[in-house]
Motif scaffolding. Sequence first.
Motif, PDB file in Angstrom:
ATOM      1  N   THR A  26     -15.814  10.289  -4.445  1.00  0.00           N
ATOM      2  CA  THR A  26     -15.752   9.540  -3.126  1.00  0.00           C
ATOM      3  C   THR A  26     -15.625   7.801  -3.378  1.00  0.00           C
ATOM      4  OG1 THR A  26     -17.269  10.721  -2.298  1.00  0.00           O
ATOM      5  CG2 THR A  26     -16.774   9.805  -0.699  1.00  0.00           C
ATOM      6  N   LEU A  27     -16.032   8.275  -4.069  1.00  0.00           N
ATOM      7  CA  LEU A  27     -16.075   5.766  -4.442  1.00  0.00           C
ATOM      8  C   LEU A  27     -14.416   5.570  -4.357  1.00  0.00           C
ATOM      9  CD1 LEU A  27     -19.757   5.241  -5.710  1.00  0.00           C
ATOM     10  CD2 LEU A  27     -18.613   5.014  -3.612  1.00  0.00           C
ATOM     11  N   ILE A  28     -14.165   6.253  -5.009  1.00  0.00           N
ATOM     12  CA  ILE A  28     -12.467   6.194  -5.702  1.00  0.00           C
ATOM     13  C   ILE A  28     -11.647   6.211  -4.382  1.00  0.00           C
ATOM     14  CG2 ILE A  28     -10.862   7.070  -6.884  1.00  0.00           C
ATOM     15  CD1 ILE A  28     -13.071   7.571  -8.664  1.00  0.00           C
ATOM     16  N   LYS A  29     -11.856   7.195  -3.528  1.00  0.00           N
ATOM     17  CA  LYS A  29     -11.157   7.566  -1.843  1.00  0.00           C
ATOM     18  C   LYS A  29     -11.661   6.124  -1.647  1.00  0.00           C
ATOM     19  CE  LYS A  29     -10.385  12.445  -2.744  1.00  0.00           C
ATOM     20  NZ  LYS A  29     -11.354  13.544  -1.817  1.00  0.00           N
ATOM     21  N   ILE A  30     -12.736   5.663  -0.618  1.00  0.00           N
ATOM     22  CA  ILE A  30     -13.345   4.800  -0.188  1.00  0.00           C
ATOM     23  C   ILE A  30     -12.821   3.508  -0.482  1.00  0.00           C
ATOM     24  CG2 ILE A  30     -15.187   3.440   0.564  1.00  0.00           C
ATOM     25  CD1 ILE A  30     -16.968   5.950   0.204  1.00  0.00           C
ATOM     26  N   GLU A  31     -12.266   2.895  -1.962  1.00  0.00           N
ATOM     27  CA  GLU A  31     -11.597   2.328  -2.851  1.00  0.00           C
ATOM     28  C   GLU A  31     -10.319   2.183  -2.109  1.00  0.00           C
ATOM     29  OE1 GLU A  31     -11.592   1.713  -6.768  1.00  0.00           O
ATOM     30  OE2 GLU A  31     -13.291   0.056  -6.563  1.00  0.00           O
ATOM     31  N   SER A  32      -9.555   3.198  -2.699  1.00  0.00           N
ATOM     32  CA  SER A  32      -8.199   3.137  -2.239  1.00  0.00           C
ATOM     33  C   SER A  32      -7.794   3.456  -0.278  1.00  0.00           C
ATOM     34  CB  SER A  32      -7.537   4.178  -2.640  1.00  0.00           C
ATOM     35  OG  SER A  32      -7.723   5.653  -2.429  1.00  0.00           O
ATOM     36  N   ASN A  33      -8.748   3.099   0.039  1.00  0.00           N
ATOM     37  CA  ASN A  33      -8.371   3.209   1.131  1.00  0.00           C
ATOM     38  C   ASN A  33      -7.566   4.978   2.004  1.00  0.00           C
ATOM     39  OD1 ASN A  33      -9.566   0.784   2.769  1.00  0.00           O
ATOM     40  ND2 ASN A  33      -7.321   0.161   1.349  1.00  0.00           N
ATOM     41  N   THR A  34      -8.011   6.114   1.394  1.00  0.00           N
ATOM     42  CA  THR A  34      -8.113   7.249   1.655  1.00  0.00           C
ATOM     43  C   THR A  34      -8.742   7.670   2.748  1.00  0.00           C
ATOM     44  OG1 THR A  34      -7.945   7.836  -0.384  1.00  0.00           O
ATOM     45  CG2 THR A  34      -8.004   9.784   1.453  1.00  0.00           C
TER      46      THR A  34
END
Length: 132
Positions: A26-34
């Motif tokens: 989830t943090l990776i998706k937030i960081e990549s603006n998903t």
Amino acid sequence: IINDTITYGEAHDLLSNLSGKFLLDTLIKIESNTSLIKQTTTNRNYAAKITKDELKISLNNKSKIVHNKIRALTPKPGAYLLFNNKRVKIYNSYYINDNKFKLNIGHFIIKNKILKQDRKPFEIQITFYSEF
């Protein structure tokens, strides 16, 4: 992995182990603006606090209801029944829908698993039988 024998405590531990990877993803998706889906605030419900009265097992209930109550309250706060006027905590159970032993409501068969009486643990298994 989650079935009709897993207890609250076991589910808690299992989901705790899985949640680390979920959080990282989830943090990776937030960081990549998903694009994420926001949870709605309508139709949400909060669970009421479990009362001491709800911990007591009624053997007048169907065996599956008794079994699920034990699962939901294990390991803490723990479901109990009164046996010879003593509180007996039940930590594990299973039910069988076939009443081949012709038991009446409130009767049960004892085998080998975990139970606690008078703060002294000993081995026991309670199998509840009922016809649906």
